[in-house]
Scaffold this motif. Structure first.
Motif, PDB file in Angstrom:
ATOM      1  N   GLU A   1      -5.706   3.065  -6.511  1.00  0.00           N
ATOM      2  CA  GLU A   1      -5.653   3.445  -5.105  1.00  0.00           C
ATOM      3  C   GLU A   1      -5.670   4.957  -4.955  1.00  0.00           C
ATOM      4  OE1 GLU A   1      -2.888   2.213  -1.317  1.00  0.00           O
ATOM      5  OE2 GLU A   1      -1.988   3.125  -3.056  1.00  0.00           O
ATOM      6  N   LYS A   2      -6.440   5.415  -3.980  1.00  0.00           N
ATOM      7  CA  LYS A   2      -6.435   6.847  -3.689  1.00  0.00           C
ATOM      8  C   LYS A   2      -5.120   7.205  -3.012  1.00  0.00           C
ATOM      9  CE  LYS A   2      -9.708   8.446  -1.172  1.00  0.00           C
ATOM     10  NZ  LYS A   2     -11.004   8.445  -0.561  1.00  0.00           N
TER      11      LYS A   2
ATOM     12  N   ARG B   1       0.841  -1.201   0.000  1.00  0.00           N
ATOM     13  CA  ARG B   1       0.000   0.000   0.000  1.00  0.00           C
ATOM     14  C   ARG B   1       0.870   1.242   0.000  1.00  0.00           C
ATOM     15  NH1 ARG B   1      -3.109  -3.239  -1.131  1.00  0.00           N
ATOM     16  NH2 ARG B   1      -5.125  -3.766  -0.240  1.00  0.00           N
ATOM     17  N   ARG B   2       0.283   2.377  -0.408  1.00  0.00           N
ATOM     18  CA  ARG B   2       1.068   3.615  -0.410  1.00  0.00           C
ATOM     19  C   ARG B   2       1.478   4.045   1.006  1.00  0.00           C
ATOM     20  NH1 ARG B   2       2.488   8.064  -3.742  1.00  0.00           N
ATOM     21  NH2 ARG B   2       1.502   7.047  -5.493  1.00  0.00           N
ATOM     22  N   ASN B   3       0.521   3.980   1.929  1.00  0.00           N
ATOM     23  CA  ASN B   3       0.832   4.346   3.315  1.00  0.00           C
ATOM     24  C   ASN B   3       0.316   3.258   4.242  1.00  0.00           C
ATOM     25  OD1 ASN B   3       1.657   7.173   2.745  1.00  0.00           O
ATOM     26  ND2 ASN B   3      -0.491   7.395   2.175  1.00  0.00           N
TER      27      ASN B   3
ATOM     28  N   LEU C   1      -2.121   8.983   9.317  1.00  0.00           N
ATOM     29  CA  LEU C   1      -1.857   7.915  10.283  1.00  0.00           C
ATOM     30  C   LEU C   1      -1.167   8.538  11.498  1.00  0.00           C
ATOM     31  CD1 LEU C   1      -0.404   5.367   7.706  1.00  0.00           C
ATOM     32  CD2 LEU C   1      -2.727   5.419   8.599  1.00  0.00           C
ATOM     33  N   THR C   2      -1.289   7.898  12.676  1.00  0.00           N
ATOM     34  CA  THR C   2      -0.567   8.433  13.839  1.00  0.00           C
ATOM     35  C   THR C   2       0.919   8.422  13.517  1.00  0.00           C
ATOM     36  OG1 THR C   2      -0.685   6.219  14.744  1.00  0.00           O
ATOM     37  CG2 THR C   2      -2.239   7.836  15.627  1.00  0.00           C
TER      38      THR C   2
ATOM     39  N   GLY D   1      -3.180   8.835  -0.406  1.00  0.00           N
ATOM     40  CA  GLY D   1      -3.487   9.400   0.904  1.00  0.00           C
ATOM     41  C   GLY D   1      -2.326  10.223   1.432  1.00  0.00           C
ATOM     42  N   ASP D   2      -2.582  11.009   2.429  1.00  0.00           N
ATOM     43  CA  ASP D   2      -1.534  11.765   3.101  1.00  0.00           C
ATOM     44  C   ASP D   2      -1.001  10.903   4.237  1.00  0.00           C
ATOM     45  OD1 ASP D   2      -0.034  13.483   4.746  1.00  0.00           O
ATOM     46  OD2 ASP D   2      -1.182  15.218   4.042  1.00  0.00           O
ATOM     47  N   PRO D   3       0.321  10.618   4.255  1.00  0.00           N
ATOM     48  CA  PRO D   3       0.849   9.754   5.334  1.00  0.00           C
ATOM     49  C   PRO D   3       0.588  10.334   6.722  1.00  0.00           C
ATOM     50  CG  PRO D   3       2.640  10.808   4.097  1.00  0.00           C
ATOM     51  CD  PRO D   3       1.362  11.093   3.347  1.00  0.00           C
TER      52      PRO D   3
ATOM     53  N   LYS E   1       0.248   1.650   8.143  1.00  0.00           N
ATOM     54  CA  LYS E   1       0.443   2.104   9.524  1.00  0.00           C
ATOM     55  C   LYS E   1       1.641   1.403  10.180  1.00  0.00           C
ATOM     56  CE  LYS E   1      -3.199   2.727  12.165  1.00  0.00           C
ATOM     57  NZ  LYS E   1      -4.331   2.501  13.096  1.00  0.00           N
TER      58      LYS E   1
END
Ligand SMILES: [Zn+2]
Lengths: 388, 165
Positions: free
Chosen positions: B4-5, A18-20, B12-13, B7-9, A22
């Motif tokens: 995939e969209k 995935r791009r980001n 996430l925390t 996203g801004d990292p 956790k």
């Protein structure tokens, strides 16, 4: 050149790409490692040594990434090595794992590859600006996508290849990724979608490129004796190859990946492969850009120079074609966490040869497969040949 | 189509960190001579390997093939041909460039190698692979001994110089 001990792949694991994500890098490494061990029916206790592959420190943003990732890779109080050859790392890591076992030093080796590119903020492209020579290249303002664009242009120019032909690779791979549970960019797209996507750096358009990604992959390797004790379906590493061309890219002709050919010849010789297109049933060449799949098919001697676009047009490289190329969906479809993406390809060949690739399974009981990655400053090739 | 969209990292925390390190890179033995000639005389130098019959540009202290030390220096042409090129529409962060930049790999005439540099004084649609180009230097006063002493390469104005060797 020929090792006395055969080495088998006995387990594989892969996280979501995935791009980001956790998870931290070491958490990703843990997920993939645990899955690979579970699939082999082994625990960390059974592992003699660990080989980790991960790309530039600047992605994760930790100088000494190998040390940081070691616990996630299962290396606590074990012989541990990090290997790094840029984008070639993902296929080089199992090559390094192979010699740990083939040499007789160890009976089992856990091979792990990880990348968390999202840490590099706001975009990992910034980390790529410092991979070039600081005096000759960096002052000019080189950027990674631009150097691919000039290579792609050279390849198209020499063989008279059309953009429509190259776009077919992106269509195929993103389509294949629809069947991959870990895929980041599975999509049903058309050649027109690719041709109509934004031109970033001529001739490279948005849909010609793989994404940046987070992810990890792992393999368990075992000596012949151990492999036969724990599985009825070992997949043998019958050939490994790696090599590098001139560090000065102005001293190369960019139309042909000689470095891949060198690595492939080394691996094929070891595996006794004389006629690659005939003897190889399925291949996973490195495809961070759509043209690179074609470029690398030629370097892997799977066809003549300039012939890969034609084979693609004829459907030969489809999953049900005569020579399935990137049935996983490749980097274009599954995603491109650099080192993990290369090892994902080796995982795919492992699953294909075991008949465990599910909806991605290529027909006809494939017995011989090859995976390849490409790295450093566009001149490093790494190749692995697997057989069931 | 299920792309995939992006996203801004920071959704996430997270903890924002920073790695700051500056560097002072030496030009090296071969680089020092190359940049001195570039700066003082607007000359491009190469080093010749007699064993391999190659003139390396940019010059280097050793031959990567026969692994001998190189000490034969040659002034080489300021002209070359476009091996391949690209037209960049976006900047490194993906933002649109006001004016596209043409990047080219230029193989210098009669030597082994060349440079990747910008093309100037030419419209992007007139660039062709194989076209002859020449280096355009900054004035003596502006030159400081860097690759940027060459402003860009432009279509060659005169006939090609005779082969240098
Ligand atoms: Zn030499």
């Amino acid at each position: 050149m020929f090792a006395k001990r055969r080495v088998a792949v006995v387990g594989a694991g892969l996280t979501l790409f995935r791009r980001n994500l956790k998870e931290t890098g070491r958490e990703l490494a843990f997920e993939a490692s645990k899955m690979a061990l579970d699939s082999a029916g082994l625990t960390r206790k059974d592992i003699d040594c660990v080989t980790l592959g991960t790309a530039p420190d600047a992605f994760d943003g930790i100088h000494m990434k190998g040390e940081n990732l070691s616990d996630g890779a299962g290396a606590y109080r074990k012989p541990y090595t990090r290997v790094f050859v840029g984008g070639g790392t993902g296929v080089f890591a199992p090559n390094a794992g192979w010699w740990h076992v083939a040499s007789g030093l160890f009976d089992t080796c856990l091979v792990v590859a990880e990348e968390k590119m999202s840490s590099c903020f706001p975009h990992p492209q910034y980390a790529f600006t410092t991979i070039f020579d600081p005096i000759m290249s960096r002052p000019i303002g080189m950027n990674l996508v631009w150097i691919f664009a000039i290579e792609m242009h050279r390849y198209m120019h020499v063989h008279g290849i059309k953009k429509e032909q190259i776009a077919l690779v992106s269509v195929k791979n993103k389509g294949n990724a629809m069947d991959h549970p870990c895929a980041q960019l599975p999509a049903k797209i058309t050649v027109e979608d690719v041709l109509n996507s934004e031109t970033l750096v001529h001739p490279v358009q948005r849909l010609d490129i793989s994404p940046t990604s987070d992810g990890a992959a792992a393999l368990v390797l075992a000596s012949e004796k151990v492999a036969k004790e724990i599985t009825d379906d070992p997949v043998w590493i019958d050939g490994v190859g790696w090599g590098i061309d001139s560090t000065y890219w102005t001293n190369r002709d960019l139309y042909y990946p000689k470095y891949v050919e060198c690595a492939a010849r080394m691996a094929y010789k070891m595996a006794g492969i004389k006629n690659p297109p005939k003897e190889i049933d399925v291949a996973e060449p490195y495809d961070p850009f759509d043209y690179k799949e074609l470029h690398h098919m030629e370097g892997l001697l799977l066809c003549k120079k300039g012939e890969a676009p034609k084979l693609t047009e004829e459907g030969v490289t489809q999953r049900d074609g005569d020579l399935p190329i990137n049935p996983s969906g490749g980097l274009l479809g599954v995603g491109n966490p650099i080192a993990a993406a290369g090892l994902m390809k080796v995982c795919e060949i492992f699953w294909q040869l075991r008949g465990e690739a599910g909806k991605r399974q290529v027909p006809g009981d494939p017995r011989t497969g090859v995976a390849q990655a490409w790295g450093d400053l566009m001149q490093y090739g790494s190749v692995i040949v697997l057989r069931s | 189509m299920s792309l995939e969209k992006i996203g801004d990292p920071r959704d996430l925390t997270h903890w924002m960190g920073h790695m700051e390190t500056d560097y002072s890179y030496t030009y090296g033995i071969a680089g020092e001579k190359f940049f001195k000639e570039l700066k003082e005389n607007a000359k491009i130098m190469g080093t010749r390997c007699k064993n391999c019959n190659l003139i390396y540009v940019p010059p280097r202290l050793f031959c990567e093939r026969c692994f001998e030390k190189l000490d034969t220096w040659e002034t080489v042409s300021k002209r070359g041909s476009v091996h391949t090129y690209t037209i960049a529409n976006i900047d490194i962060d993906g933002s649109k460039l006001k004016k596209p930049i043409i990047w080219a790999m230029i193989k210098i005439d009669n030597v082994h190698g060349g440079f990747v540099h910008k093309l100037g004084e030419v419209d992007s649609k007139d660039v062709e692979i194989g076209m002859h180009v020449e280096a355009v230097f900054k004035s003596r006063k502006e030159r400081e001994g860097s690759m940027l002493d060459i402003k860009y390469f432009r279509p060659a104005k005169q006939k090609l110089e005779k082969a240098l060797r």
